[in-house]
Design a protein around this motif. Sequence first.
Motif, PDB file in Angstrom:
ATOM      1  N   PRO A   1     -26.906   5.478  -2.513  1.00 14.78           N
ATOM      2  CA  PRO A   1     -25.759   6.174  -3.095  1.00 14.78           C
ATOM      3  C   PRO A   1     -25.656   7.596  -2.572  1.00 14.78           C
ATOM      4  N   ASN A   2     -24.446   8.039  -2.318  1.00 10.05           N
ATOM      5  CA  ASN A   2     -24.148   9.414  -1.914  1.00 10.05           C
ATOM      6  C   ASN A   2     -24.861   9.826  -0.632  1.00 10.05           C
ATOM      7  N   ALA A   3     -25.162   8.845   0.232  1.00  8.80           N
ATOM      8  CA  ALA A   3     -25.858   9.168   1.482  1.00  8.80           C
ATOM      9  C   ALA A   3     -24.899   9.644   2.559  1.00  8.80           C
ATOM     10  N   ALA A   4     -23.643   9.240   2.476  1.00  8.31           N
ATOM     11  CA  ALA A   4     -22.675   9.609   3.506  1.00  8.31           C
ATOM     12  C   ALA A   4     -22.313  11.084   3.384  1.00  8.31           C
ATOM     13  N   SER A   5     -22.151  11.740   4.515  1.00  7.86           N
ATOM     14  CA  SER A   5     -21.755  13.156   4.510  1.00  7.86           C
ATOM     15  C   SER A   5     -20.288  13.266   4.118  1.00  7.86           C
ATOM     16  N   SER A   6     -19.903  14.443   3.657  1.00 13.74           N
ATOM     17  CA  SER A   6     -18.504  14.659   3.293  1.00 13.74           C
ATOM     18  C   SER A   6     -17.595  14.524   4.514  1.00 13.74           C
ATOM     19  N   ALA A   7     -18.117  14.903   5.694  1.00 17.16           N
ATOM     20  CA  ALA A   7     -17.316  14.769   6.917  1.00 17.16           C
ATOM     21  C   ALA A   7     -17.057  13.298   7.232  1.00 17.16           C
ATOM     22  N   ALA A   8     -18.064  12.455   7.021  1.00 17.78           N
ATOM     23  CA  ALA A   8     -17.897  11.023   7.274  1.00 17.78           C
ATOM     24  C   ALA A   8     -16.912  10.411   6.284  1.00 17.78           C
ATOM     25  N   VAL A   9     -17.046  10.786   5.024  1.00 15.26           N
ATOM     26  CA  VAL A   9     -16.138  10.265   4.002  1.00 15.26           C
ATOM     27  C   VAL A   9     -14.701  10.673   4.313  1.00 15.26           C
ATOM     28  N   ASN A  10     -14.515  11.927   4.715  1.00 17.35           N
ATOM     29  CA  ASN A  10     -13.165  12.399   5.047  1.00 17.35           C
ATOM     30  C   ASN A  10     -12.602  11.699   6.271  1.00 17.35           C
ATOM     31  N   TYR A  11     -13.473  11.302   7.184  1.00 21.80           N
ATOM     32  CA  TYR A  11     -13.033  10.578   8.372  1.00 21.80           C
ATOM     33  C   TYR A  11     -12.545   9.168   7.995  1.00 21.80           C
ATOM     34  N   ILE A  12     -13.223   8.545   7.023  1.00 21.37           N
ATOM     35  CA  ILE A  12     -12.890   7.176   6.652  1.00 21.37           C
ATOM     36  C   ILE A  12     -11.702   7.107   5.706  1.00 21.37           C
ATOM     37  N   LEU A  13     -11.647   8.004   4.750  1.00 21.45           N
ATOM     38  CA  LEU A  13     -10.633   7.899   3.702  1.00 21.45           C
ATOM     39  C   LEU A  13      -9.321   8.546   4.119  1.00 21.45           C
ATOM     40  N   GLY A  14      -8.257   7.975   3.636  1.00 17.02           N
ATOM     41  CA  GLY A  14      -6.926   8.522   3.883  1.00 17.02           C
ATOM     42  C   GLY A  14      -6.022   8.226   2.709  1.00 17.02           C
ATOM     43  N   THR A  15      -4.752   8.494   2.882  1.00 20.46           N
ATOM     44  CA  THR A  15      -3.759   8.251   1.839  1.00 20.46           C
ATOM     45  C   THR A  15      -2.644   7.382   2.400  1.00 20.46           C
ATOM     46  N   SER A  16      -2.531   6.193   1.863  1.00 22.84           N
ATOM     47  CA  SER A  16      -1.394   5.353   2.239  1.00 22.84           C
ATOM     48  C   SER A  16      -0.205   5.757   1.377  1.00 22.84           C
ATOM     49  N   ALA A  17       0.976   5.708   1.975  1.00 22.32           N
ATOM     50  CA  ALA A  17       2.158   6.211   1.266  1.00 22.32           C
ATOM     51  C   ALA A  17       3.375   5.376   1.626  1.00 22.32           C
ATOM     52  N   SER A  18       4.280   5.286   0.674  1.00 27.07           N
ATOM     53  CA  SER A  18       5.546   4.599   0.925  1.00 27.07           C
ATOM     54  C   SER A  18       6.652   5.285   0.128  1.00 27.07           C
ATOM     55  N   HIS A  19       7.871   5.122   0.611  1.00 27.59           N
ATOM     56  CA  HIS A  19       9.052   5.664  -0.056  1.00 27.59           C
ATOM     57  C   HIS A  19      10.135   4.589  -0.020  1.00 27.59           C
ATOM     58  N   ARG A  20      10.825   4.431  -1.135  1.00 26.21           N
ATOM     59  CA  ARG A  20      11.861   3.405  -1.188  1.00 26.21           C
ATOM     60  C   ARG A  20      13.111   3.934  -1.896  1.00 26.21           C
ATOM     61  N   ARG A  21      14.256   3.546  -1.374  1.00 27.87           N
ATOM     62  CA  ARG A  21      15.534   3.844  -2.012  1.00 27.87           C
ATOM     63  C   ARG A  21      16.250   2.533  -2.306  1.00 27.87           C
ATOM     64  N   ASN A  22      16.540   2.304  -3.568  1.00 29.34           N
ATOM     65  CA  ASN A  22      17.375   1.184  -3.996  1.00 29.34           C
ATOM     66  C   ASN A  22      18.730   1.730  -4.410  1.00 29.34           C
ATOM     67  N   GLN A  23      19.786   1.101  -3.959  1.00 32.58           N
ATOM     68  CA  GLN A  23      21.123   1.541  -4.356  1.00 32.58           C
ATOM     69  C   GLN A  23      21.965   0.331  -4.732  1.00 32.58           C
ATOM     70  N   GLN A  24      22.661   0.456  -5.832  1.00 33.26           N
ATOM     71  CA  GLN A  24      23.562  -0.595  -6.298  1.00 33.26           C
ATOM     72  C   GLN A  24      24.920   0.011  -6.609  1.00 33.26           C
ATOM     73  N   ASP A  25      25.965  -0.647  -6.139  1.00 32.08           N
ATOM     74  CA  ASP A  25      27.336  -0.243  -6.451  1.00 32.08           C
ATOM     75  C   ASP A  25      28.083  -1.461  -6.965  1.00 32.08           C
ATOM     76  N   VAL A  26      28.716  -1.306  -8.116  1.00 26.47           N
ATOM     77  CA  VAL A  26      29.421  -2.417  -8.758  1.00 26.47           C
ATOM     78  C   VAL A  26      30.799  -1.966  -9.180  1.00 26.47           C
ATOM     79  N   ALA A  27      31.808  -2.789  -8.901  1.00 22.86           N
ATOM     80  CA  ALA A  27      33.158  -2.599  -9.435  1.00 22.86           C
ATOM     81  C   ALA A  27      33.537  -3.885 -10.153  1.00 22.86           C
TER      82      ALA A  27
END
Length: 972
Positions: A506-532
Amino acid sequence: MKHRFLKSILMGSAALSVLAGAAAQAQVVNDQQVEQVVVTGSRTITNGLNAPSPVTVLPVTTLQDAYPGNIATSLDEQPEFLGNSTQNSSVGTGGGSGAASTLNLRGLGSQRTLVLIDGQRVVSEGSTGAVDIDLIPTSLVQRVDIVTGGASAAYGSDAVAGVVNFVLDTNYTGFKGGFNGGTNFDGEGKDAGGWLTGGTDFDGGRGHIVANVGYQNLAGVDSTAWSRRSWGVITSPYVTSSNPVSATNPNRVTVPNVALSQADIGGLITANTGAAAVLNGTTFGPGGTPTTFQYGSYVTSLTMSGGSPLSANDNEGNLVNQGYTYAYDTDPLEQTNVFLHGTYDITDNITAFAEGMYASSFARYPISPAFNISPEVITIFSGNPYIPAQIQQLMTADSIPSFTMGRLDVDWSQMLFAINNTTERFVGGFKGSLAQDWSFDSYFEHGVVLESSQTHGDENQVNEYRSFDAVVNPANGQIVCNSTLQNPNSTNPSIANCVPTNVFGPNAASSAAVNYILGTSASHRRNQQDVADLNVNGKPISDWAGPISVAFGAEYRNEFVNQTDDPISAETINGTGIRGYPSALNNKVGGYERTNIQPLRGSFHVLEGSAEADVPLANDTFFAKSWDLNLAFRYADYSQSGTAPTWKIGSVYQPIDGLRFRITQSRDIRAPNVSELFTPVAVAQTAINDPANHNAVINIPTETTGNPNLTVEKANTTTVGISLAPDWLEGFGSSVDYYNIAIANEITTLSDQIIVNQCYAGDTALCSLVTRNSATGTLQEVVSPELNLAHFKTSGIDYEVNYTTPVSSFVSAWTGSLTFRLLANYLAELETASPGTAPGSTTILQRAGDLSNSNAPKWRGNLSINYDNGPYSVFVQERYIGAGLYDSTFNTASMMYAIDNNTISAEAYTDVTVHYRFGSSPAIDLSLTVDDIFNGTPPDSAGFRAQGTQPFGASLYDFVGRYYMLRLQFDM
């Protein structure tokens, strides 16, 4: 972002202005019964008793007493729903429903349940068409109408299972508000919120405006004693060729304290053969110290009961599975709502209306930790400088070139999921009368949902496996990544910036190694509806029994989705040049371990025309008190899916006062959504058994994709019912309704193996998805798009009984009134049929009573009793979930002795709400609710939470335990 923030400020300011104006001329407003309302499911019927389609009406007071402050949870407790997604059903993974609550009638899927606000469509929260009901202003809801039969002829697509219509009190006059707070028995899941509503007339009564602002903060429940016991069903290792399955040696067992047997915090050497097998069972403590892993019982290649990870007791003396308590039992959620509605009488006959809504929700919570288990284990090569000395000595002595290990990476970082939704919805239109007996209503709706989500601390899989292969640079003695040593001049950032990782302990990995491996996945979505939408209704003629009501309508709707993601989530990864890279990850779409949301963009539009007639056949005759025929037809032209007619024939026959028979037959549809139509191609590498080549196993590229050529799903719906409300028993009403919904052309996907097998059996349509070498016949590629291939059927019976009576009818000296209400459902069928794995076969699965796969008990009920006596009242609700099977295919003729106990017991939960009201201006209502007062738990087999799995029954059972809610309301 700035313009959305400005809009929210402007709407909030306007709402507060209305609230202030309403407070200045506040008055006490009593609830009034509306004798005639527009009936959900019809454009012509204004008396609900004459509606041929079953409609369950839930007053908001009942929903608030059941679960104050959260209508989504209250609806989840109603027996018509199966598999809703709400904040309280997001158990186990921490992923749950994210920041949305969606409804699922009959268990047919949220995409087949149409949600309306005041009969008008609402923009969906995702690409599948489901609506987030959390955006609805709870304190303005008057009632919720549930049409439990197809209603496509009235509303178009998505109403296959039925319609849920939220009816708002937009005529409210006065000023009211409230506050609520809650917590569970263990002091977790704290809930706090408040709301203000104001309504007032202006311009001499020609105009009216109502406004509402609300805020809710649900903290979520970290974990309960029940979930920490990690009940689960695991495969028994004691079944072998020499000890086959039997009544005393079943294939699966139900056990507590389920844990992983091939991974541990700090690493576990496992699954090695040959000389390296001597290392199996070695785990690593602080400082990388090798120790012997403690296996539990029922040890398989993946799981076990008990064992090394269970090293502490909770406050009830139960072993705690420390490796898997990192996801919340229910997710936290923060919500804000702003709502404005105004009407103005342009003339005596025409009224204009406009409505604006802004809603935002935010959730951020831990999710199950990252792990490296089969087939994505870590391979460590001899010479890795991080290998503990005694292990390296053994490898050298026995010429062991490498070993594999599993690991739980909880020591690197807590993986967090965050999601933010904002909804902006505008509705405007006109309604009024055109001439005698003719009226119209029209509206235009524009809705936008903006969603952004991130998974923080997600593992970049190429980087991590590159980082695991650590070596010593002979030139300088430094520890480096082998990829960097082999490619010293590489400009690839993954190689040039690689940091070696120590995985031992446990906790053997260096902070530099952890930062190299970890990242942030991200997404953005727009839904639009128009009704008459435009509808005209009237009574142009009469027949021998009375006026004939007709309605004509036209609607245009456009749906648009645009979803983007980060570059790593979108890439197709491979391990070229990486020693120990798992072959299972080659050609995987998405570079992160947990979340890889793919880009999506598409739109479609539909133009529809409709007609409906309500024809009286008899009125006060010798054979009928009344008899009505309801006819409806709708024709839709989709830009992607072609034309689709829908229709309904219904009739209500009343032979005498208080007794009615009703029947409907309808054709209903669901058009494919944007996700099903336009999901882009994703390529993977898959092992296929080729039946054309003696079932030889071959690894080939396979593709999954949407299908722009999909057509609509078609459903035939039948309902038959009887209602009884005799004059001699005042306050009593009951109904029994049978339903049968059969869906053809259900949109589904098939596995690559099924496509190959069915093609081999002669299905020429599926053969178009299989590519072979024209010369040798060798299998080269399989494409698996969305297809109109499956069938879905459900049938059952709904029961409803209502009775309101003065208490004095029982004891003359007593005062007050009693209201009883029973809602129950019997599920007879929940059947799916699709092409099977065997060539030419069809797989038919009957899931009625199956609790682990479909959350579908055969019996489900809700009984409530309300005693009201002036200033105080007591509401008691009993929720019943019937007994069922863990899996309906187990312990059958084809799967004998599949599990030790396939029966799941019935569960019941009791909720109590007590009100005390005082004052008149303002009128104040103070209430206390205790949900699940006896602190019930789910069945013991519902639990195991490893690997990000969600326990079954999350939308059925109470995972939170006893929960206290205090609520203060005022009305001026």
